[in-house]
Scaffold this active site. Structure first.
Site, PDB file in Angstrom:
ATOM      1  N   HIS A   1      21.941 -36.469 -34.622  1.00  0.00           N
ATOM      2  CA  HIS A   1      21.308 -37.621 -34.809  1.00  0.00           C
ATOM      3  C   HIS A   1      21.726 -38.791 -34.183  1.00  0.00           C
ATOM      4  CE1 HIS A   1      23.450 -38.893 -38.748  1.00  0.00           C
ATOM      5  NE2 HIS A   1      24.094 -39.407 -37.743  1.00  0.00           N
TER       6      HIS A   1
ATOM      7  N   GLU B   1      17.038 -38.294 -37.420  1.00  0.00           N
ATOM      8  CA  GLU B   1      17.373 -37.031 -37.799  1.00  0.00           C
ATOM      9  C   GLU B   1      16.510 -35.970 -36.878  1.00  0.00           C
ATOM     10  OE1 GLU B   1      19.919 -37.043 -39.384  1.00  0.00           O
ATOM     11  OE2 GLU B   1      19.938 -37.745 -41.284  1.00  0.00           O
TER      12      GLU B   1
ATOM     13  N   ASN C   1      24.587 -33.060 -36.437  1.00  0.00           N
ATOM     14  CA  ASN C   1      22.961 -32.514 -36.357  1.00  0.00           C
ATOM     15  C   ASN C   1      22.333 -33.198 -35.050  1.00  0.00           C
ATOM     16  OD1 ASN C   1      22.591 -34.992 -37.241  1.00  0.00           O
ATOM     17  ND2 ASN C   1      21.227 -34.244 -39.054  1.00  0.00           N
TER      18      ASN C   1
ATOM     19  N   ASP D   1      21.173 -49.225 -38.383  1.00  0.00           N
ATOM     20  CA  ASP D   1      20.479 -48.867 -39.483  1.00  0.00           C
ATOM     21  C   ASP D   1      21.147 -49.223 -40.791  1.00  0.00           C
ATOM     22  OD1 ASP D   1      23.078 -47.523 -38.987  1.00  0.00           O
ATOM     23  OD2 ASP D   1      21.897 -45.364 -38.536  1.00  0.00           O
TER      24      ASP D   1
END
Ligand code: F6R
Length: 258
Positions: free
Chosen positions: A143, A148, A141, A72
């Site tokens: 990810h 996400e 979270n 990313d």
């Protein structure tokens, strides 16, 4: 939907995770056959890259036959800007190892047309024959990459809006929270699941809930990392604090595999 439990290995602390992960990656690099790596950035990866750099300098491993694709990059952050993942990779790995520069690929977050860049990146990965070994961290979270919660398991490389939790966690690389980008380009979950082998590493108590949700919670888009249980060739390497919320602890030493 067939579920494949990942191989889980728990070692004492973050140093031990980095050492064990470096050993796994090192064995692949020592084979000296061309290998395509998938690479993550972030605090979890830094001690692993430091070990890979040290092993390269000591002549124990070489990246000369390796290529890489990063997971990313932020949208709108220039490669030379210190908060970019381009800058992170240069600082922590690329400028210290012998991988030819043109073989280190990272999505370009500065393009006008992110959708075209995403398609180009997917095509490049496919042209390279896919990713042989993909290194992943995990967000608090759940990810993976910047997929996400809510990310479709069929998603491919694309632009994504970052969760506030992710922006807060990554604020340390920027002047302040308002300077943290709101958008990124990330490999999709399906892109990640196409990798032939995946090594997820997690350290620190702040990852414990996400690790437990990924491994023992329901498989679904609420926890993107739970998709890894659909893969079949995944190693999860945690330190004790990141493994603390697991109910079923593995028999660690039986699961070692390089
Ligand atoms: C970064 C990436 C992210 C990180 C994750 C954990 O390229 O893909 O998924 O792996 O946010 O980051 P750290 O290691 O900083 O806690």
């Amino acid at each position: 939907m067939t579920e494949y439990p990942p191989r889980i290995e728990i070692v004492g602390n973050a140093d031990a995770v980095a050492e064990r992960a470096a050993a796994i990656v090192g064995i692949q690099l020592r084979n000296r056959r061309p290998i395509t790596l998938g690479l993550a950035t972030g605090a979890t990866m830094t001690p692993l890259y430091a070990r890979l750099v040290a092993a390269t300098r000591a002549g124990l491993i070489s990246f000369h036959a390796a290529s890489s694709f990063n997971l990313d990059e932020y949208v709108g952050v220039a490669p030379r800007s210190p908060g970019s993942f381009h800058a992170y990779m240069q600082e922590h790995l690329f400028r210290h190892v012998d991988m030819p520069a043109e073989r280190a690929q990272i999505p370009d977050g500065m393009v006008n047309d992110v959708a075209s860049e995403a398609a180009r990146y997917e095509a490049q990965i496919a042209a390279a024959g896919g990713i042989d070994l993909l290194l992943l961290g995990i967000g608090t979270n759940g990810h993976i990459g910047f997929n996400e919660p809510g990310s479709d398991f069929a998603s491919r490389t694309r632009e994504i809006r970052l969760d506030e939790a992710t922006r807060t966690a990554n604020a340390g690389s920027f002047l302040d929270l308002t300077s943290v980008p709101r958008r990124a380009i990330t490999m999709g979950i399906a892109t990640i699941l196409d990798a032939k082998r995946i090594l997820l590493i997690a350290t620190g108590p702040e990852k414990a809930a996400a690790v437990a949700a990924a491994i023992e919670g329901p498989i679904g888009t609420d926890c993107p990392a739970s998709a890894l249980r659909l893969h079949g060739n995944v190693d999860v390497l945690c330190d004790e604090s990141a493994a603390a919320a697991l109910v079923n602890r593995p028999h660690t030493n039986d699961r070692r595999r390089a």
